[in-house]
Write a protein that holds these residues in place. Structure first.
Motif, mmCIF file in Angstrom:
data_model
loop_
_atom_site.group_PDB
_atom_site.id
_atom_site.type_symbol
_atom_site.label_atom_id
_atom_site.label_comp_id
_atom_site.label_asym_id
_atom_site.label_seq_id
_atom_site.Cartn_x
_atom_site.Cartn_y
_atom_site.Cartn_z
ATOM 1 N N LEU A 193 0.800 -1.220 0.000
ATOM 2 C CA LEU A 193 0.000 0.000 0.000
ATOM 3 C C LEU A 193 0.834 1.272 0.000
ATOM 4 O O LEU A 193 0.308 2.357 -0.237
ATOM 5 N N ARG A 194 2.159 1.138 0.280
ATOM 6 C CA ARG A 194 2.979 2.353 0.342
ATOM 7 C C ARG A 194 4.245 2.216 -0.489
ATOM 8 O O ARG A 194 4.276 2.515 -1.656
ATOM 9 N N THR A 195 5.333 1.701 0.114
ATOM 10 C CA THR A 195 6.612 1.588 -0.582
ATOM 11 C C THR A 195 7.367 0.365 -0.076
ATOM 12 O O THR A 195 7.279 0.037 1.116
ATOM 13 N N PRO A 196 8.116 -0.314 -0.944
ATOM 14 C CA PRO A 196 8.831 -1.515 -0.518
ATOM 15 C C PRO A 196 9.812 -1.283 0.625
ATOM 16 O O PRO A 196 10.090 -2.194 1.398
ATOM 17 N N MET A 197 10.349 -0.074 0.776
ATOM 18 C CA MET A 197 11.352 0.193 1.800
ATOM 19 C C MET A 197 10.830 -0.077 3.206
ATOM 20 O O MET A 197 11.584 -0.480 4.102
ATOM 21 N N VAL A 198 9.538 0.108 3.419
ATOM 22 C CA VAL A 198 8.994 -0.085 4.766
ATOM 23 C C VAL A 198 9.122 -1.537 5.205
ATOM 24 O O VAL A 198 9.243 -1.819 6.400
ATOM 25 N N LEU A 199 9.148 -2.479 4.274
ATOM 26 C CA LEU A 199 9.304 -3.892 4.631
ATOM 27 C C LEU A 199 10.654 -4.122 5.295
ATOM 28 O O LEU A 199 10.756 -4.840 6.297
ATOM 29 N N VAL A 200 11.703 -3.519 4.751
ATOM 30 C CA VAL A 200 13.032 -3.644 5.347
ATOM 31 C C VAL A 200 13.034 -3.080 6.760
ATOM 32 O O VAL A 200 13.565 -3.700 7.694
ATOM 33 N N THR A 201 12.420 -1.926 6.926
ATOM 34 C CA THR A 201 12.365 -1.291 8.243
ATOM 35 C C THR A 201 11.646 -2.169 9.254
ATOM 36 O O THR A 201 12.125 -2.381 10.380
ATOM 37 N N VAL A 202 10.497 -2.706 8.863
ATOM 38 C CA VAL A 202 9.695 -3.506 9.781
ATOM 39 C C VAL A 202 10.396 -4.814 10.130
ATOM 40 O O VAL A 202 10.333 -5.282 11.281
ATOM 41 N N VAL A 203 11.070 -5.424 9.174
ATOM 42 C CA VAL A 203 11.821 -6.663 9.456
ATOM 43 C C VAL A 203 12.947 -6.378 10.449
ATOM 44 O O VAL A 203 13.205 -7.189 11.362
ATOM 45 N N LEU A 204 13.621 -5.246 10.318
ATOM 46 C CA LEU A 204 14.652 -4.876 11.284
ATOM 47 C C LEU A 204 14.061 -4.676 12.678
ATOM 48 O O LEU A 204 14.655 -5.076 13.685
ATOM 49 N N CYS A 205 12.872 -4.079 12.730
ATOM 50 C CA CYS A 205 12.180 -3.933 14.022
ATOM 51 C C CYS A 205 11.887 -5.301 14.623
ATOM 52 O O CYS A 205 12.103 -5.528 15.826
ATOM 53 N N GLY A 206 11.394 -6.217 13.797
ATOM 54 C CA GLY A 206 11.081 -7.560 14.275
ATOM 55 C C GLY A 206 12.312 -8.292 14.762
ATOM 56 O O GLY A 206 12.269 -9.007 15.781
ATOM 57 N N LEU A 207 13.432 -8.126 14.066
ATOM 58 C CA LEU A 207 14.679 -8.771 14.491
ATOM 59 C C LEU A 207 15.105 -8.251 15.855
ATOM 60 O O LEU A 207 15.549 -9.031 16.728
ATOM 61 N N GLY A 208 14.967 -6.950 16.068
ATOM 62 C CA GLY A 208 15.302 -6.381 17.364
ATOM 63 C C GLY A 208 14.438 -6.956 18.475
ATOM 64 O O GLY A 208 14.929 -7.272 19.576
ATOM 65 N N VAL A 209 13.142 -7.129 18.203
ATOM 66 C CA VAL A 209 12.230 -7.694 19.198
ATOM 67 C C VAL A 209 12.558 -9.170 19.437
ATOM 68 O O VAL A 209 12.466 -9.658 20.571
ATOM 69 N N ASP A 210 12.960 -9.892 18.404
ATOM 70 C CA ASP A 210 13.348 -11.297 18.583
ATOM 71 C C ASP A 210 14.587 -11.421 19.474
ATOM 72 O O ASP A 210 14.671 -12.332 20.304
#
Length: 357
Positions: free
Chosen positions: A248-265
């Protein structure tokens, strides 16, 4: 007809994975349809390629669920006993989707094709998303009542439950686009947090952050309330939300969100939150949002090339999210006093599990 999970068949992990596979097709159709409504002007017919993707995905998913039930009927089970544990509400979701789909056709015929924000409040669309959520979470309900799953399962063992829960959250966030922080560009976030005062946009960003924080954190707490959260859970579940936002927006946000998830893991690996570790569960509920939004802001500010001017906004908002996360964690896994204990960790037994429809 018995409603006891112990007497009803289980779909099995392989069948649950296939449910998730068909659900992926169905969720993809939803996103394609929303993308068309948001970007193509003057949609004047119900019969579009995007609706075809959505409804073909539903038919495939419904056929698969029906096949599972038919297999049990052929084995001699009758009535509700033929529906696998956890799939009762999924079957109800299939029926609701049929009713809502017919209603959606009638609605569009009478009131026309909605665009932009209007699509998020259409009664038939609300019913469709409700139905999808019931279908998607069938593997989760199966896992919640499966005594064969250990207290500290592997990521692979919980994968269908994780994805089904994340799919339901992503479908709900389709209707909450106006409150989805992941849809904001970094420049827009920086501009909103760059100045104080009426009309600055900071309040809107804060509300979107809170809504999105609930969507990202709550599924993790559902997993952690039943099992020790395995490594990779946050990355996998966050990635689903990231794909939705990227479409719905831009592919770059996927990279950002995956990095957030890795930090939470990494945080979960350190704390090992689970039902028998109440304090770790609370700490995870408080710290996971802080990690999520600290990483989200850091990546966004690097992408935008500047920091917002009002320091209190971008340092305080993750703390607010963390405090709310602590509240949710305490409500989901209350203290010993709330359970009638005397200040000791509550005993957790998985010998008997609640029935999941």
């Amino acid at each position: 007809m018995s409603d006891n999970a112990a007497t009803r068949p289980r779909a099995g992990n392989a069948a649950n994975l296939l449910t998730v596979l068909f659900s992926t097709w169905l969720l993809g159709g939803v996103l394609a349809d929303v993308l068309a409504h948001n970007n193509i002007r003057k949609l004047e017919t119900f019969f579009t390629p995007w609706h075809a993707a959505l409804y073909s995905g539903f038919l495939a998913t419904a056929a698969w669920v029906g096949w599972i039930v038919r297999r049990n009927l052929m084995a001699g089970r009758r009535g509700f006993d033929a529906i696998p544990t956890g799939y009762g509400l999924g079957v109800a979701g299939v029926a609701l989707f049929l009713v809502a789909g017919a209603g959606d056709l009638a609605w569009h015929t009478i009131f026309g094709i909605e665009q932009n924000t209007r699509i998020l409040f259409s009664p038939t669309h609300l019913l469709l998303i409700t139905a999808l959520s019931l279908i998607f979470t069938s593997p989760l309900r199966d896992a919640l009542t499966d005594p064969a799953i250990p207290d500290a399962p592997s990521t692979r063992r919980l994968l269908p439950a994780m994805l089904g829960l994340a799919f339901a959250g992503a479908a709900i966030m389709v209707l909450l686009q106006y409150g989805n922080m992941l849809l904001l560009t970094p420049d827009r976030v920086v501009d909103a947090l760059d100045r104080d005062g009426k009309g600055s946009g900071a309040s809107s960003v804060a509300l979107e952050l809170i809504v999105t924080n609930v969507a990202l954190l709550f599924p993790l707490l559902i997993i952690g309330r039943r099992w020790t959260i395995p490594f990779g859970t946050a990355t996998i579940m966050y990635a689903v939300f990231g794909v939705q936002a990227a479409v719905l927006r831009t592919p770059m946000v996927l990279v950002t969100v995956v990095l957030c998830g890795l930090g939470v893991d990494l945080l979960a690996m350190r704390l090992r939150p689970g039902p028998s570790r109440r304090r770790a569960f609370w700490a995870f509920g408080a710290l996971a949002p802080v990690v999520t939004w600290a990483v989200f802001f850091a990546v966004g500010f690097i992408e935008a090339g500047r920091l917002p001017g009002v320091v209190e906004f971008w340092t305080g908002m993750p703390v607010v999210a963390g405090l709310l996360g602590l509240l949710f964690a305490a409500l989901l896994l209350p203290g010993a006093g709330a359970l009638g204990g005397a200040g000791v960790e509550p005993a957790v037994s998985h010998e008997t599990t609640p029935t999941a429809r």
